[in-house]
Write an enzyme that holds these catalytic residues in place. Structure first.
Site, PDB file in Angstrom:
ATOM      1  N   ASN A 130       0.724  -1.095  -0.227  1.00 13.08           N
ATOM      2  CA  ASN A 130       0.111   0.198  -0.096  1.00 13.08           C
ATOM      3  C   ASN A 130       0.965   1.294  -0.348  1.00 13.08           C
ATOM      4  O   ASN A 130       1.523   1.556   0.906  1.00 13.08           O
ATOM      5  CB  ASN A 130      -0.975  -0.225   1.161  1.00 13.08           C
ATOM      6  CG  ASN A 130      -1.912   1.111   1.510  1.00 13.08           C
ATOM      7  OD1 ASN A 130      -2.010   2.055   0.333  1.00 13.08           O
ATOM      8  ND2 ASN A 130      -2.593   1.323   2.868  1.00 13.08           N
ATOM      9  N   TRP A 131       0.963   1.953  -0.774  1.00 13.11           N
ATOM     10  CA  TRP A 131       1.761   3.037  -1.392  1.00 13.11           C
ATOM     11  C   TRP A 131       1.618   4.385  -0.574  1.00 13.11           C
ATOM     12  O   TRP A 131       1.717   5.020  -0.465  1.00 13.11           O
ATOM     13  CB  TRP A 131       2.316   3.077  -2.804  1.00 13.11           C
ATOM     14  CG  TRP A 131       3.044   2.785  -3.592  1.00 13.11           C
ATOM     15  CD1 TRP A 131       3.640   1.012  -2.833  1.00 13.11           C
ATOM     16  CD2 TRP A 131       3.790   2.434  -4.755  1.00 13.11           C
ATOM     17  NE1 TRP A 131       3.972   0.376  -3.894  1.00 13.11           N
ATOM     18  CE2 TRP A 131       3.745   1.439  -5.540  1.00 13.11           C
ATOM     19  CE3 TRP A 131       3.583   3.477  -6.022  1.00 13.11           C
ATOM     20  CZ2 TRP A 131       4.943   1.257  -5.864  1.00 13.11           C
ATOM     21  CZ3 TRP A 131       3.819   3.065  -6.669  1.00 13.11           C
ATOM     22  CH2 TRP A 131       4.695   2.222  -7.292  1.00 13.11           C
ATOM     23  N   LYS A 132       0.254   4.127  -0.383  1.00  8.88           N
ATOM     24  CA  LYS A 132      -0.797   5.413   0.810  1.00  8.88           C
ATOM     25  C   LYS A 132      -0.850   6.560  -0.489  1.00  8.88           C
ATOM     26  O   LYS A 132      -0.269   6.422  -1.646  1.00  8.88           O
ATOM     27  CB  LYS A 132       0.074   5.661   2.012  1.00  8.88           C
ATOM     28  CG  LYS A 132      -0.122   4.038   2.693  1.00  8.88           C
ATOM     29  CD  LYS A 132      -0.200   4.547   3.927  1.00  8.88           C
ATOM     30  CE  LYS A 132       0.211   3.126   4.920  1.00  8.88           C
ATOM     31  NZ  LYS A 132       0.676   3.555   6.434  1.00  8.88           N
TER      32      LYS A 132
ATOM     33  N   HIS B 121      -9.611   0.861   5.202  1.00  6.78           N
ATOM     34  CA  HIS B 121      -8.805   1.015   5.941  1.00  6.78           C
ATOM     35  C   HIS B 121      -8.387   1.963   6.901  1.00  6.78           C
ATOM     36  O   HIS B 121      -9.020   2.736   7.507  1.00  6.78           O
ATOM     37  CB  HIS B 121      -7.008   1.671   5.295  1.00  6.78           C
ATOM     38  CG  HIS B 121      -6.134   1.972   5.631  1.00  6.78           C
ATOM     39  ND1 HIS B 121      -5.225   2.542   6.331  1.00  6.78           N
ATOM     40  CD2 HIS B 121      -4.624   1.123   5.246  1.00  6.78           C
ATOM     41  CE1 HIS B 121      -4.000   2.326   6.778  1.00  6.78           C
ATOM     42  NE2 HIS B 121      -3.971   1.097   6.226  1.00  6.78           N
TER      43      HIS B 121
ATOM     44  N   GLU C 124      -7.400   4.574   8.419  1.00  7.76           N
ATOM     45  CA  GLU C 124      -6.523   5.926   8.180  1.00  7.76           C
ATOM     46  C   GLU C 124      -7.924   7.145   7.798  1.00  7.76           C
ATOM     47  O   GLU C 124      -8.285   8.183   7.443  1.00  7.76           O
ATOM     48  CB  GLU C 124      -5.546   5.924   7.304  1.00  7.76           C
ATOM     49  CG  GLU C 124      -4.307   6.748   8.105  1.00  7.76           C
ATOM     50  CD  GLU C 124      -2.461   5.512   7.127  1.00  7.76           C
ATOM     51  OE1 GLU C 124      -2.787   5.715   5.793  1.00  7.76           O
ATOM     52  OE2 GLU C 124      -1.814   4.591   7.772  1.00  7.76           O
TER      53      GLU C 124
ATOM     54  N   GLU D 274      -5.655  -5.378  10.884  1.00  5.90           N
ATOM     55  CA  GLU D 274      -4.257  -4.070  10.898  1.00  5.90           C
ATOM     56  C   GLU D 274      -5.086  -3.176  12.290  1.00  5.90           C
ATOM     57  O   GLU D 274      -5.468  -2.052  11.918  1.00  5.90           O
ATOM     58  CB  GLU D 274      -4.185  -3.231   9.795  1.00  5.90           C
ATOM     59  CG  GLU D 274      -4.233  -3.737   8.296  1.00  5.90           C
ATOM     60  CD  GLU D 274      -3.066  -2.545   7.437  1.00  5.90           C
ATOM     61  OE1 GLU D 274      -3.015  -3.011   7.415  1.00  5.90           O
ATOM     62  OE2 GLU D 274      -3.911  -1.512   7.285  1.00  5.90           O
TER      63      GLU D 274
ATOM     64  N   GLY E 191       2.621   1.918  11.171  1.00  8.38           N
ATOM     65  CA  GLY E 191       3.980   2.826  10.755  1.00  8.38           C
ATOM     66  C   GLY E 191       4.273   2.959  12.148  1.00  8.38           C
ATOM     67  O   GLY E 191       4.937   4.557  12.537  1.00  8.38           O
TER      68      GLY E 191
ATOM     69  N   SER F 195       2.942  -2.467  10.863  1.00  9.18           N
ATOM     70  CA  SER F 195       4.740  -3.077  10.913  1.00  9.18           C
ATOM     71  C   SER F 195       5.468  -3.831  10.193  1.00  9.18           C
ATOM     72  O   SER F 195       6.455  -3.916  10.740  1.00  9.18           O
ATOM     73  CB  SER F 195       5.007  -2.539  11.999  1.00  9.18           C
ATOM     74  OG  SER F 195       5.131  -0.801  12.213  1.00  9.18           O
TER      75      SER F 195
ATOM     76  N   GLY G 202       2.910  -1.534   4.406  1.00 10.65           N
ATOM     77  CA  GLY G 202       2.804   0.198   4.483  1.00 10.65           C
ATOM     78  C   GLY G 202       3.929   0.956   3.701  1.00 10.65           C
ATOM     79  O   GLY G 202       4.846   0.219   2.769  1.00 10.65           O
ATOM     80  N   GLY G 203       4.794   1.172   4.776  1.00  8.45           N
ATOM     81  CA  GLY G 203       6.201   2.016   4.321  1.00  8.45           C
ATOM     82  C   GLY G 203       6.788   0.937   3.502  1.00  8.45           C
ATOM     83  O   GLY G 203       7.555   1.677   3.064  1.00  8.45           O
TER      84      GLY G 203
HETATM   85  C1  PEP Z   1      -0.651  -0.216   6.061  1.00  5.95           C
HETATM   86  O1  PEP Z   1      -0.663   1.169   5.707  1.00  5.95           O
HETATM   87  O2  PEP Z   1      -1.519  -0.972   5.890  1.00  5.95           O
HETATM   88  C2  PEP Z   1       0.412  -0.255   6.997  1.00  5.95           C
HETATM   89  C3  PEP Z   1       0.146  -1.653   7.335  1.00  5.95           C
HETATM   90  O3  PEP Z   1       1.269   0.036   6.877  1.00  5.95           O
HETATM   91  P1  PEP Z   1       2.980  -0.072   7.425  1.00  5.95           P
HETATM   92  O4  PEP Z   1       3.315  -1.136   6.979  1.00  5.95           O
HETATM   93  O5  PEP Z   1       3.623   0.996   7.326  1.00  5.95           O
HETATM   94  O6  PEP Z   1       2.432   0.129   9.059  1.00  5.95           O
END
Ligand code: PEP
Length: 252
Positions: free
Chosen positions: A12-14, A100, A102, A170, A176, A214, A235-236
């Site tokens: 997920n590049w957000k 999500h 967010e 999640e 993050g 994470s 994500g990251g």
């Molecule tokens: C996400 O945004 O779905 C996510 C899991 O982010 P991260 O891996 O950065 O925690």
């Protein structure tokens, strides 16, 4: 410990990426992908909407899937700034992430609205990756399971055919932050989600449940080694091809 089923590794590049950056990221991903003759993982890339077509073209001819990060539940209409499930399909998406945390926290998306989005994605022949996850407070108070199962109520109370549903567990506090639940806590909640959903499904089908929060090259193998974990939402680390590829390899 290796997983039995082909795991879904979703990036997920957000809200990250210009055309130039996407070109660099996807080119280095494809270099690694092309140098790997057999891969026991299903890779999904979810770039921002502006890059769907561009990334989709770069991925053409590969087995790497394209996904969206969100969509509206209506097919079309006066919804400035929104994009429908129909449009996501038209842009080449096979999957769409919905709900999500967010989007829940920053845009006030409710369980009801998220359910409507799941419905729209499934109706348009794609897989819906529906995100659930508890707050830190509910985890600390011992209410994580209740919190997460309540987020599934709309789906459970519907007559929706869930064959193309994927759940992403999640925990909000893990996204993050560099923090993750204990491995036993991930296993426990995945098992509960599967059990709750299995009541709504035919005996031969189990809803895949992927973990997000994470995930990195250091913890990926342990997480993916759990039987109840069918993949990861990253994500990251998906913005660093070396890290992302190490996570893909942890599944293979
Ligand atoms: C996400 O945004 O779905 C996510 C899991 O982010 P991260 O891996 O950065 O925690």
């Amino acid at each position: 410990m290796k997983i039995q089923k082909t795991a879904l590794i979703a990036g997920n590049w957000k809200m990250n990426g210009t055309i130039k950056e996407a070109k660099r990221l996807v080119s280095s991903l494809l270099e690694k992908y092309n140098a790997t003759p057999s891969l026991d993982a299903k890779i999904l890339i979810c770039p921002p909407m502006t890059l769907l077509n561009y990334v989709g073209n770069l991925l053409e001819g590969t087995n790497i899937f394209l996904g969206g990060q969100n969509c509206h539940y209506e097919v079309s209409g006066a919804h400035t700034g929104e994009v429908s499930a129909n449009m996501m399909r038209d842009s080449g998406c096979s999957h769409v992430i919905v709900g999500h945390s967010e989007r829940r926290s920053q845009y006030g998306e409710t369980d009801k609205e998220i359910f409507c989005k799941v419905e729209a994605v499934l109706e348009h022949g794609m897989k819906a990756i529906m995100c659930v996850g508890e707050t830190l407070k509910s985890r600390q108070e011992g209410n994580a399971i209740n919190y997460v199962t309540r987020q599934l109520d709309e789906v459970l109370n519907s007559r929706l055919s869930l064959e193309n549903l994927v759940i992403a567990y999640e925990p909000i506090w893990a996204i993050g932050s560099g923090k993750t639940p204990k491995i036993s806590e991930i296993e426990e909640i995945h098992e509960v989600i599967k059990k709750v959903l299995s009541k709504s499904l035919s005996q031969n089908h189990e809803v895949p449940v992927i973990y997000g929060g994470s995930v990195n090259p250091t913890n990926a193998e342990e997480v993916l080694g759990l039987e109840a974990v069918n993949g990861v939402l990253v994500g990251g680390a998906s913005l660093n091809t070396n890290d992302f590829w190490e996570i893909v390899n942890a599944a293979s």
